[in-house]
Design a protein around this motif. Sequence first.
Motif, PDB file in Angstrom:
ATOM      1  N   SER A 153       1.546  -7.919   3.988  1.00  0.00           N
ATOM      2  CA  SER A 153       1.477  -6.180   3.964  1.00  0.00           C
ATOM      3  C   SER A 153       2.461  -5.856   4.645  1.00  0.00           C
ATOM      4  O   SER A 153       3.029  -5.445   5.636  1.00  0.00           O
ATOM      5  CB  SER A 153       0.323  -5.860   5.097  1.00  0.00           C
ATOM      6  N   GLU A 205       3.889   5.445   3.522  1.00  0.00           N
ATOM      7  CA  GLU A 205       3.428   6.352   3.328  1.00  0.00           C
ATOM      8  C   GLU A 205       3.641   7.416   3.602  1.00  0.00           C
ATOM      9  O   GLU A 205       5.079   7.468   4.162  1.00  0.00           O
ATOM     10  CB  GLU A 205       2.383   6.274   4.554  1.00  0.00           C
ATOM     11  N   VAL A 241       0.903  -1.171   0.195  1.00  0.00           N
ATOM     12  CA  VAL A 241       0.328  -0.017   0.047  1.00  0.00           C
ATOM     13  C   VAL A 241       0.729   0.755   0.346  1.00  0.00           C
ATOM     14  O   VAL A 241       1.609   1.358   0.875  1.00  0.00           O
ATOM     15  CB  VAL A 241      -0.561   0.259   1.330  1.00  0.00           C
ATOM     16  N   HIS A 242       0.761   2.104  -0.584  1.00  0.00           N
ATOM     17  CA  HIS A 242       2.037   3.270  -0.653  1.00  0.00           C
ATOM     18  C   HIS A 242       0.326   4.504  -0.919  1.00  0.00           C
ATOM     19  O   HIS A 242      -0.112   5.018  -1.505  1.00  0.00           O
ATOM     20  CB  HIS A 242       1.941   3.723  -2.793  1.00  0.00           C
ATOM     21  N   THR A 289       3.153  -1.280   4.293  1.00  0.00           N
ATOM     22  CA  THR A 289       2.746   0.262   4.101  1.00  0.00           C
ATOM     23  C   THR A 289       4.230   1.590   3.584  1.00  0.00           C
ATOM     24  O   THR A 289       4.375   1.290   4.517  1.00  0.00           O
ATOM     25  CB  THR A 289       1.605   1.047   4.904  1.00  0.00           C
TER      26      THR A 289
END
Length: 184
Positions: free
Chosen positions: A50, A54, A2-3, A52
């Motif tokens: 997962s 951010e 996830v970005h 990530t």
Amino acid sequence: FVHVDPGVLADHEFWSAVHEITNHILKNAIIHGIEPPIERLRQHKDETGSITLELREDLLTVEVLLSDDGRGIDTERIGRKAVELGRVSAEALAAMGREEVLGLVFEQGISTTDVLDDNAGRGIGMSAVREAMGRHGGSCGILTERGKGTTWQFRFPKTNVSLPCFVTRVGDYPLVVPEAHIQR
């Protein structure tokens, strides 16, 4: 993967350093952090790991957060490696707090794996991360829990390119004046 990027602006040199940092941290998350599917299922985790990435910013800083839901960092193993390599004495290690021990991951030669291959084991990636942080006045906080994962919190002061303002201090307070409002 996830970005999350709300549109953080910075100069090319800064993004090159962030690329170098994230490359090493992502590689470590994949190689050292994220467990194989069968191991994850035994731990009642989703079969797929997962990660990530951010980006955040405020008036004066850019923050890069990289999180994974993997193994977490084994601080005891880091400490043993540091003692084995002579980076710290056993007595000094015993007196260190958890954050200080985690900081040893940035020392040249310290790796949490005993297997040397093309992707890991030399203990040079995290020292490269420290150098890239230093070039831009960055700092790093590490939040990790065994079996739950790790979050790397990198903070960098904004440069004049990423912050089109004049920044100064009046006592302890930062004063930020947009360049558009400065005549000379």
